[in-house]
Design an enzyme around this catalytic site. Structure first.
Site, PDB file in Angstrom:
ATOM      1  N   ALA A  15      23.595 -28.108  33.054  1.00 28.01           N
ATOM      2  CA  ALA A  15      22.574 -28.694  34.126  1.00 28.01           C
ATOM      3  C   ALA A  15      23.553 -28.824  35.524  1.00 28.01           C
ATOM      4  O   ALA A  15      24.562 -29.642  35.273  1.00 28.01           O
ATOM      5  CB  ALA A  15      22.043 -30.314  33.801  1.00 28.01           C
ATOM      6  N   ASP A 253      27.103 -13.765  37.381  1.00 27.63           N
ATOM      7  CA  ASP A 253      26.303 -13.775  36.245  1.00 27.63           C
ATOM      8  C   ASP A 253      25.074 -12.788  36.592  1.00 27.63           C
ATOM      9  O   ASP A 253      24.710 -12.332  35.742  1.00 27.63           O
ATOM     10  CB  ASP A 253      25.567 -15.321  36.137  1.00 27.63           C
ATOM     11  CG  ASP A 253      26.656 -16.275  35.987  1.00 27.63           C
ATOM     12  OD1 ASP A 253      27.872 -15.855  35.254  1.00 27.63           O
ATOM     13  OD2 ASP A 253      26.630 -17.378  36.321  1.00 27.63           O
ATOM     14  N   GLY A 288      21.360 -22.096  44.603  1.00 26.36           N
ATOM     15  CA  GLY A 288      20.977 -22.369  43.235  1.00 26.36           C
ATOM     16  C   GLY A 288      21.763 -21.077  42.314  1.00 26.36           C
ATOM     17  O   GLY A 288      22.183 -20.343  42.817  1.00 26.36           O
TER      18      GLY A 288
HETATM   19  O1  RIB Z   1      28.732 -19.050  37.100  1.00 28.44           O
HETATM   20  C1  RIB Z   1      28.057 -20.103  37.744  1.00 28.44           C
HETATM   21  C2  RIB Z   1      27.935 -20.999  36.630  1.00 28.44           C
HETATM   22  O2  RIB Z   1      29.260 -21.628  36.311  1.00 28.44           O
HETATM   23  C3  RIB Z   1      27.146 -22.456  37.145  1.00 28.44           C
HETATM   24  O3  RIB Z   1      25.716 -22.390  36.942  1.00 28.44           O
HETATM   25  C4  RIB Z   1      27.588 -23.694  36.594  1.00 28.44           C
HETATM   26  O4  RIB Z   1      26.975 -24.261  35.373  1.00 28.44           O
HETATM   27  C5  RIB Z   1      28.993 -23.039  35.731  1.00 28.44           C
HETATM   28  O5  RIB Z   1      28.806 -22.876  34.358  1.00 28.44           O
END
Ligand code: RIB
Length: 300
Positions: A15, A253, A288
């Site tokens: 979260a 990501d 976000g």
């Molecule tokens: O890579 C971004 C993520 O890194 C975030 O969403 C946070 O939760 C951390 O794990």
């Protein structure tokens, strides 16, 4: 859908407690920020969301607690159509990341909670999913011994193993021969190689060094400078797409998820990187983590 390659992401779910701030506070200073939100995040979960939003056939395995934060993640998985196969632990809370956004850059402190309790034995409970995966994507927000264990299993089943070594943690030497593709950013590449990866020459040297450890394919992401990759003899540099940074959280990501979607469709590294660069540029222009990742139709 049935002909699509199966992608399994095993990793963290957090979260994210996000606040925007005009600057980072000094020691002992209190400053007023704005726009506080609690969102679904975690490197593993974000990568699974990117894969799903961008058209991949993805299942996510992770560990959460039995608490209200786990509901945020379950709701996000439903909203973004991620097949969500998490282990709900009574012994640890859902992971939490405290994210401060300053001028588009982010500063993250996290408490892994249940992510840190994802043991090799718990992974064995998901052996069926591992045995069916064509591509396995993993990061380092879960214990390294679990990552090593699942890489061994994935290789045994003939999967293509992608490691995002984030956040950087020292890796056991035996893991390198189990990985088909590694995607570090420049800081993680420095951790892997032991020297700053801040010039083109240093990128080339880092890629050579990583390949010498036993990984054939390397992509180093370089933020607004783009990326460097090698899946053959050459090292190729690609510039980033133009974008106005609002919040860079989960840009890496997004890149990884988007790249793996195209890999699963049989595209070349160059094609997959072009697509991933466009997707990541959209993510940085929005606030976000999981929610800022674009859908396939948004990418020109
Ligand atoms: O890579 C971004 C993520 O890194 C975030 O969403 C946070 O939760 C951390 O794990």
């Amino acid at each position: 859908m049935d002909n699509m390659k199966k992608i399994l992401v095993i990793g963290s779910a957090n979260a994210d407690m996000v606040i925007s701030s005009p600057k980072m506070p000094e020691i002992g200073e209190t400053i007023t920020g704005s726009g506080f939100t609690v969102n679904a995040g975690g490197k593993g979960f974000n990568q699974a969301v990117a894969l799903s939003k961008l058209g991949g056939n993805v299942t996510f395995i992770g560990a959460v607690g039995n608490d209200a934060n786990s509901e945020i993640l379950a709701a996000a998985a439903k909203e973004y159509n991620v097949t969500y196969d998490v282990i709900r632990l009574e012994t640890a809370p859902t992971g939490v990341a405290v994210v401060t956004v300053v001028n588009g850059d982010n500063f993250i402190v996290l408490d892994p909670g249940a992510n840190g309790a994802l043991t090799p034995a718990l992974i064995d409970e998901k052996e069926d999913l591992l045995s069916q995966a064509d591509i396995v994507v993993v990061q380092l927000e879960i214990p390294v011994e679990t990552v090593l264990h699942l890489c061994k299993k994935a290789k045994q089943y003939g999967s293509y193993v992608v490691l995002n070594p984030a956040p950087y943690t020292k890796l056991p030497a035996e893991i390198f021969s189990l990985i088909d593709l590694i995607i570090p950013n420049e800081h993680e590449a420095e951790g892997l190689c032991g020297f700053p990866v801040d010039t083109k020459q240093a990128c080339i040297k880092a890629i050579d060094r990583i390949k010498a450890k036993g990984i054939k394919n390397v992509i180093i992401t370089l933020g607004k400078k783009g990326c460097a990759f090698s899946n053959g003899k050459q090292v190729v540099f690609r510039q980033a797409e133009e974008s106005i940074a609002v919040d860079t959280t989960s840009a890496g990501d997004t890149f990884i998820g988007a790249f793996c979607v195209k890999l699963s469709e049989g595209k070349t590294y160059q094609e997959a990187i072009d697509f991933a660069s466009k997707a990541a540029a959209i993510t940085v222009s929005r606030e976000g983590a999981a929610k800022s990742i674009p859908y396939a139709h948004e990418i020109q």
